[in-house]
Motif scaffolding. Structure first.
Motif, PDB file in Angstrom:
ATOM      1  N   VAL A 112       0.856  -1.184   0.000  1.00  0.00           N
ATOM      2  CA  VAL A 112       0.000   0.000   0.000  1.00  0.00           C
ATOM      3  C   VAL A 112       0.894   1.237   0.000  1.00  0.00           C
ATOM      4  O   VAL A 112       2.037   1.188   0.436  1.00  0.00           O
ATOM      5  CB  VAL A 112      -0.948   0.031   1.230  1.00  0.00           C
ATOM      6  CG1 VAL A 112      -1.889  -1.153   1.203  1.00  0.00           C
ATOM      7  CG2 VAL A 112      -0.169   0.070   2.538  1.00  0.00           C
ATOM      8  N   GLY A 113       0.371   2.349  -0.492  1.00  0.00           N
ATOM      9  CA  GLY A 113       1.139   3.597  -0.536  1.00  0.00           C
ATOM     10  C   GLY A 113       0.929   4.426   0.727  1.00  0.00           C
ATOM     11  O   GLY A 113       0.111   4.082   1.594  1.00  0.00           O
ATOM     12  N   LYS A 126       6.846  -1.523   3.892  1.00  0.00           N
ATOM     13  CA  LYS A 126       6.570  -0.265   4.619  1.00  0.00           C
ATOM     14  C   LYS A 126       5.120  -0.131   5.069  1.00  0.00           C
ATOM     15  O   LYS A 126       4.836   0.365   6.161  1.00  0.00           O
ATOM     16  CB  LYS A 126       6.975   0.931   3.765  1.00  0.00           C
ATOM     17  CG  LYS A 126       8.471   0.967   3.524  1.00  0.00           C
ATOM     18  CD  LYS A 126       8.914   2.226   2.786  1.00  0.00           C
ATOM     19  CE  LYS A 126      10.399   2.172   2.474  1.00  0.00           C
ATOM     20  NZ  LYS A 126      10.739   1.162   1.415  1.00  0.00           N
ATOM     21  N   GLY A 127       4.188  -0.573   4.238  1.00  0.00           N
ATOM     22  CA  GLY A 127       2.768  -0.461   4.592  1.00  0.00           C
ATOM     23  C   GLY A 127       2.424  -1.311   5.807  1.00  0.00           C
ATOM     24  O   GLY A 127       1.670  -0.885   6.687  1.00  0.00           O
ATOM     25  N   THR A 128       3.003  -2.501   5.851  1.00  0.00           N
ATOM     26  CA  THR A 128       2.754  -3.409   6.978  1.00  0.00           C
ATOM     27  C   THR A 128       3.388  -2.842   8.251  1.00  0.00           C
ATOM     28  O   THR A 128       2.781  -2.871   9.323  1.00  0.00           O
ATOM     29  CB  THR A 128       3.324  -4.810   6.664  1.00  0.00           C
ATOM     30  OG1 THR A 128       2.683  -5.293   5.468  1.00  0.00           O
ATOM     31  CG2 THR A 128       3.075  -5.791   7.792  1.00  0.00           C
ATOM     32  N   ILE A 129       4.589  -2.273   8.117  1.00  0.00           N
ATOM     33  CA  ILE A 129       5.265  -1.677   9.279  1.00  0.00           C
ATOM     34  C   ILE A 129       4.464  -0.471   9.783  1.00  0.00           C
ATOM     35  O   ILE A 129       4.238  -0.319  10.992  1.00  0.00           O
ATOM     36  CB  ILE A 129       6.715  -1.268   8.917  1.00  0.00           C
ATOM     37  CG1 ILE A 129       7.540  -2.523   8.606  1.00  0.00           C
ATOM     38  CG2 ILE A 129       7.356  -0.473  10.053  1.00  0.00           C
ATOM     39  CD1 ILE A 129       8.955  -2.260   8.145  1.00  0.00           C
ATOM     40  N   ALA A 130       4.003   0.366   8.849  1.00  0.00           N
ATOM     41  CA  ALA A 130       3.226   1.560   9.248  1.00  0.00           C
ATOM     42  C   ALA A 130       1.960   1.131   9.989  1.00  0.00           C
ATOM     43  O   ALA A 130       1.584   1.745  10.997  1.00  0.00           O
ATOM     44  CB  ALA A 130       2.870   2.382   8.010  1.00  0.00           C
ATOM     45  N   LEU A 131       1.311   0.065   9.505  1.00  0.00           N
ATOM     46  CA  LEU A 131       0.100  -0.419  10.178  1.00  0.00           C
ATOM     47  C   LEU A 131       0.438  -0.905  11.591  1.00  0.00           C
ATOM     48  O   LEU A 131      -0.287  -0.600  12.550  1.00  0.00           O
ATOM     49  CB  LEU A 131      -0.535  -1.558   9.374  1.00  0.00           C
ATOM     50  CG  LEU A 131      -1.751  -2.197  10.033  1.00  0.00           C
ATOM     51  CD1 LEU A 131      -2.918  -1.209  10.093  1.00  0.00           C
ATOM     52  CD2 LEU A 131      -2.176  -3.470   9.302  1.00  0.00           C
ATOM     53  N   GLY A 132       1.557  -1.625  11.720  1.00  0.00           N
ATOM     54  CA  GLY A 132       2.004  -2.093  13.041  1.00  0.00           C
ATOM     55  C   GLY A 132       2.209  -0.908  13.982  1.00  0.00           C
ATOM     56  O   GLY A 132       1.801  -0.951  15.150  1.00  0.00           O
TER      57      GLY A 132
END
Ligand code: AMP
Length: 395
Positions: free
Chosen positions: A295-296, A329-335
């Protein structure tokens, strides 16, 4: 729901089904002891009461007796974690075991050999389960990871203990956490579903629609929804036979008042490779030859807001190909968003399938409220199924 805290184990032998299916390296050393640590509180409770613990587990998928799958390899690690020198017997039924049980004293721990050396374990064989039942006065199931299987040691054995059976601490915690999300949740409730395919999550989505306020969709399954809505997805992963189903889910969600949030932008790549060329585009305008792999930032910003408005959060599946750094990055940002929301008082549960790997890899495991220990068992619970291992204790 009976747990170990409803029993006093003084002068009693607890037959505990644990999940010690741990990873071993080439030297047969345990490389991740999380599952052993998770069973520790239950074992300690039995010992502190003045009882003895008989532990039974499976390891891997052996075809009969296979030395590489012997639980002898983990005895030292279990001893180290529990803080007691664990005894081991190289069988799980028969005379050798009955001798070892006879000499087992209060305060001691005995580990039995791999249950799956006998095909009777997986077949849920009655006679085998009855044999196992001789090794304890009270049966404790603390193995959530196998609770969805009606195997001899996880389910069938329970019928030989009438009311002398209960959940261990770990299994009780699993049941309570999922209950906090599905039945006793604080609203608003948000479910985040990512991962590769819609088809593997469809039953989960259908079951939870009645229980949630927001549904956030990410990962590869995004593109089935985007294409179904008329978007252009280039070479992104898509299940063309599930387009109607995707539309059906969206309309069912609307009927039930569930707000669905799809990504608005995507990191696309010209190859499934960490070093591929990448671009940031609108999620529904992906050119031919390119595929969406994360995701962006605009999506992450919107998701952050939704996560932080939620009081209960369920997370299953990564938002992108998190195994490749470029698309993690999208998964990390969600975390990070879930970490923030949890600090602000939300209850967050991560589990089902491979989600736990992502959470561990990025160091979020101790930042969420609970990380489930059972991939398949958690998925089946989310699908609304009653797990045989849990039912056997409740009966
Ligand atoms: P699951 O086991 O269903 O939770 O799926 C996890 C897998 O989905 C991970 O191995 C991810 O690499 C993969 N995945 C996530 N996003 C995408 C995507 N956009 N395209 C392809 N695979 C993806």
């Amino acid at each position: 729901m009976k747990t170990i805290h409803d029993f006093n184990f003084q002068n009693k032998k607890a037959l505990i089904r644990v999940d010690f299916n741990v990873p071993l390296n080439d030297h047969f050393e345990v490389t991740d002891a999380t599952r052993i640590e998770a069973a520790k509180p239950t074992i300690i409770k039995v010992l502190e009461d003045g009882g003895a613990a008989v532990l039974m587990s499976h390891l891997g998928r052996p075809q009969g007796f296979e030395d590489q799958y012997s639980l002898k390899h983990i005895v030292e690690k279990v001893s180290e974690v529990i803080g007691v020198q664990v005894k081991f017997v190289d069988d799980c039924i028969g005379e050798k075991v009955s001798d070892a049980i006879e000499t087992l004293e209060n305060g001691e721990v005995l580990l039995l050999e791999n249950l799956r050396f006998y095909s009777e374990e997986k077949n849920g064989d009655l006679a085998f389960a009855e044999d196992l039942s001789q090794w304890g006065d009270i049966y404790v199931n603390d193995a959530f990871g196998t609770a969805h299987r009606a195997h001899a040691s996880t389910t069938i054995v329970a019928r030989y203990f009438s009311d002398k059976k209960c959940f261990g601490d770990l299994l009780a915690k699993e049941i309570e956490s999922i209950d906090k999300v599905l039945n006793n949740s604080q609203k608003p409730v948000l479910a985040i579903l990512g991962g590769a395919k819609v088809s593997s999550k469809i039953t989960v989505i259908e079951n939870i629609l009645d229980k949630i306020d927001h549904l956030l969709i990410g990962g590869g399954m995004t593109f089935t929804f985007i294409k179904a809505q008329g978007g252009t997805i280039g070479n992104s992963i898509c299940e063309d036979d599930k387009l109607d189903l995707a539309l059906e889910i969206l309309s069912k969600a609307k009927e039930k008042g569930v707000q669905v949030h799809l990504p608005v932008d995507a990191i696309i790549a010209d190859a499934f490779d960490n070093n591929a060329n990448t671009q940031l585009v609108n999620v529904d305008q992906i050119p031919e030859g390119w595929q969406g792999l994360d995701v962006g930032p605009k999506s992450s910003e919107i998701f952050d807001e939704i996560v932080n408005q939620s009081k209960t959060i369920l997370w299953n599946g990564p938002l992108g190909v998190f195994e490749l750094e470029t698309f993690s990055k999208g998964t990390i940002a969600l975390g990070e968003s879930i970490d923030k929301a949890t600090k602000n008082g939300a209850f967050s549960l991560v589990g089902g399938g491979d989600s736990v790997a992502a959470v561990k890899q990025f160091g979020f495991a101790d930042k969420v409220s609970y990380v489930s220990t059972g991939g398949g068992a958690m998925l089946e619970t989310l699908e609304g199924k009653t797990l045989p291992g849990i039912e056997a204790i409740l009966k």
